[in-house]
Design an enzyme around this catalytic site. Structure first.
Site, PDB file in Angstrom:
ATOM      1  N   SER A  91       0.832  -1.196   0.000  1.00 47.70           N
ATOM      2  CA  SER A  91       0.000   0.000   0.000  1.00 47.70           C
ATOM      3  C   SER A  91       0.870   1.250   0.000  1.00 47.70           C
ATOM      4  O   SER A  91       1.978   1.252   0.566  1.00 47.70           O
ATOM      5  CB  SER A  91      -0.853  -0.035   1.271  1.00 47.70           C
ATOM      6  OG  SER A  91      -1.350   1.238   1.566  1.00 47.70           O
ATOM      7  N   TYR A 114      -2.089  -0.851  10.609  1.00 50.05           N
ATOM      8  CA  TYR A 114      -2.331  -1.446   9.289  1.00 50.05           C
ATOM      9  C   TYR A 114      -1.153  -1.141   8.359  1.00 50.05           C
ATOM     10  O   TYR A 114      -0.589  -2.033   7.717  1.00 50.05           O
ATOM     11  CB  TYR A 114      -3.630  -0.890   8.690  1.00 50.05           C
ATOM     12  CG  TYR A 114      -3.733  -1.068   7.201  1.00 50.05           C
ATOM     13  CD1 TYR A 114      -4.061  -2.304   6.657  1.00 50.05           C
ATOM     14  CD2 TYR A 114      -3.461  -0.008   6.331  1.00 50.05           C
ATOM     15  CE1 TYR A 114      -4.117  -2.477   5.287  1.00 50.05           C
ATOM     16  CE2 TYR A 114      -3.518  -0.170   4.962  1.00 50.05           C
ATOM     17  CZ  TYR A 114      -3.848  -1.406   4.437  1.00 50.05           C
ATOM     18  OH  TYR A 114      -3.882  -1.585   3.075  1.00 50.05           O
ATOM     19  N   LYS A 168       1.938  -3.568   6.475  1.00 52.33           N
ATOM     20  CA  LYS A 168       2.348  -3.581   5.065  1.00 52.33           C
ATOM     21  C   LYS A 168       3.860  -3.373   4.989  1.00 52.33           C
ATOM     22  O   LYS A 168       4.576  -4.060   4.254  1.00 52.33           O
ATOM     23  CB  LYS A 168       1.614  -2.495   4.269  1.00 52.33           C
ATOM     24  CG  LYS A 168       0.116  -2.742   4.133  1.00 52.33           C
ATOM     25  CD  LYS A 168      -0.169  -4.003   3.340  1.00 52.33           C
ATOM     26  CE  LYS A 168      -1.643  -4.276   3.148  1.00 52.33           C
ATOM     27  NZ  LYS A 168      -1.906  -5.618   2.601  1.00 52.33           N
TER      28      LYS A 168
END
Ligand code: UDP
Length: 337
Positions: A125, A150, A154
């Site tokens: 991302s 989050y 990644k």
């Protein structure tokens, strides 16, 4: 023909990628525990493409289940989407995010290694760029400095896969850094189906248009942008899906670790999106302004040079098509799947 394993293939980006892989002639095996997706997505992938897709309702953190897949199939490449993806939720339950998102990659790569499968395309991302200030984001921009768990998962997964390659240069790792995927397959059969009130702009807009929500909150009207609202790089999910097909082709012919942005390279503001949506659909979107959302940056868009060079891929679909297809999906599926 060898097979491609798609983890998280019933999810939003995963399902569109399966359709593009099947359209390109690949055989596809899906592993998805349906914890945040529906079996109906699998049926619809089958009906759109007219292809057989083998589906396993497995949890990708579970090596014993993964073993069964690699024993039964001749997997040549894995596209790894499975994981948790809500930024706000990751702040509330960081351990769940670290457990699921890191363990899935570790279990998967351990099993891949045992079966001598060393080609992986990872769903990363643009959030790995964290607070990096310079736009457009190029892949050489510093990463880290992430603003939520989050994004850190990644970033850490990118690290893990890079180290796996370092330990054994036969691995081919492609880290795809997504910007803002939106829209749906033009058939309106598959699309984004968020649980509860959507966090992201497009599903919120389409749910206002269909009458499920009253008004769109616009987070921030005082950003240093053309109209004061945030600017993002929206990319049609079918363009993104086709980017994965190019990545799989590169992955199986190549070695090394390549981080590549998948974006359109263009920035549109929240108000521009709103107006484009109204124009493309003829629906009015009532809205109101509220304070900035914590953790949001003013402007984010991709440098797309590396994707063009390394993948020979470029986003083709414009904002109008993104709006039309997002609306078509919502209209045909007002309650989701
Ligand atoms: N946004 C908004 N209202 C919403 C959801 C999002 O104004 O209900 C804005 C958000 O502040 C950001 C842009 O839309 O500027 C894109 O947000 P989204 O959550 O879709 O993606 P992000 O860029 O945060 O990953």
């Amino acid at each position: 023909m060898f097979e491609v394993l798609v983890t998280g293939g019933a999810g939003y980006i995963g399902s569109h990628t399966c359709v593009s892989l099947l359209d390109a002639g690949f055989s596809v095996v899906i592993a998805d525990d349906l914890s945040n997706s529906k079996f109906e997505a699998i049926s619809r992938i089958r009906s759109i493409t007219g292809n057989k897709v083998t589906f396993y309702p497995y949890d990708v953190t579970d090596e014993i289940e993964l073993e069964k897949i690699f024993t039964r199939h001749s997997i040549r490449c894995v596209v790894h989407f499975a994981g948790k993806k809500a930024v706000g939720e990751s702040v509330e339950m960081p351990l769940e995010y670290y457990r699921t998102n890191l363990l899935s990659t570790i279990s998967l790569t351990r099993v891949m290694k045992r079966h001598n499968v060393k080609n992986i395309v990872f769903s990363s991302s643009a959030t790995v760029y964290g607070n990096s200030k310079k736009v457009p984001y190029s892949e050489t921009a510093p990463t880290g400095n992430c603003t939520n768990p989050y994004a850190w998962t990644k970033w850490m997964n990118e690290r893990i896969l890079t180290d796996v390659h370092r330990s054994d240069p036969d691995w081919s790792v492609i880290l795809l850094r997504y910007f803002n995927p939106v829209g749906a397959h033009p058939s309106g059969q598959i699309g984004e189906d968020p649980l509860g009130i959507p966090n992201n702009l497009f599903p919120y807009v389409t749910q206002v248009a269909v009458g499920k929500l009253d008004r769109l909150p616009i987070f921030g009207s005082d950003y240093p942008t053309k109209d004061g609202t945030g600017v993002r790089d929206f990319i049609h999910v079918m363009d993104l899906a086709e980017g994965h097909v190019s990545a799989v082709r590169k992955c199986i012919q190549d070695y090394g670790v390549h981080a590549i942005n998948l974006g359109s390279g263009k920035g549109y503001s929240v108000l521009e999106v709103l107006h484009a949506f109204e124009e493309a659909t003829g629906k009015e979107i009532p809205h109101y302004f509220c304070p900035r959302r914590e953790g949001d940056v003013a402007v984010s868009y991709a440098s797309t040079k590396k994707a063009a060079q390394e993948l020979r891929w470029r986003a083709q679909r414009d904002l109008r098509e993104m709006c039309q297809d997002a609306w078509n999906w919502q209209k045909l599926n007002p309650l989701g799947y």
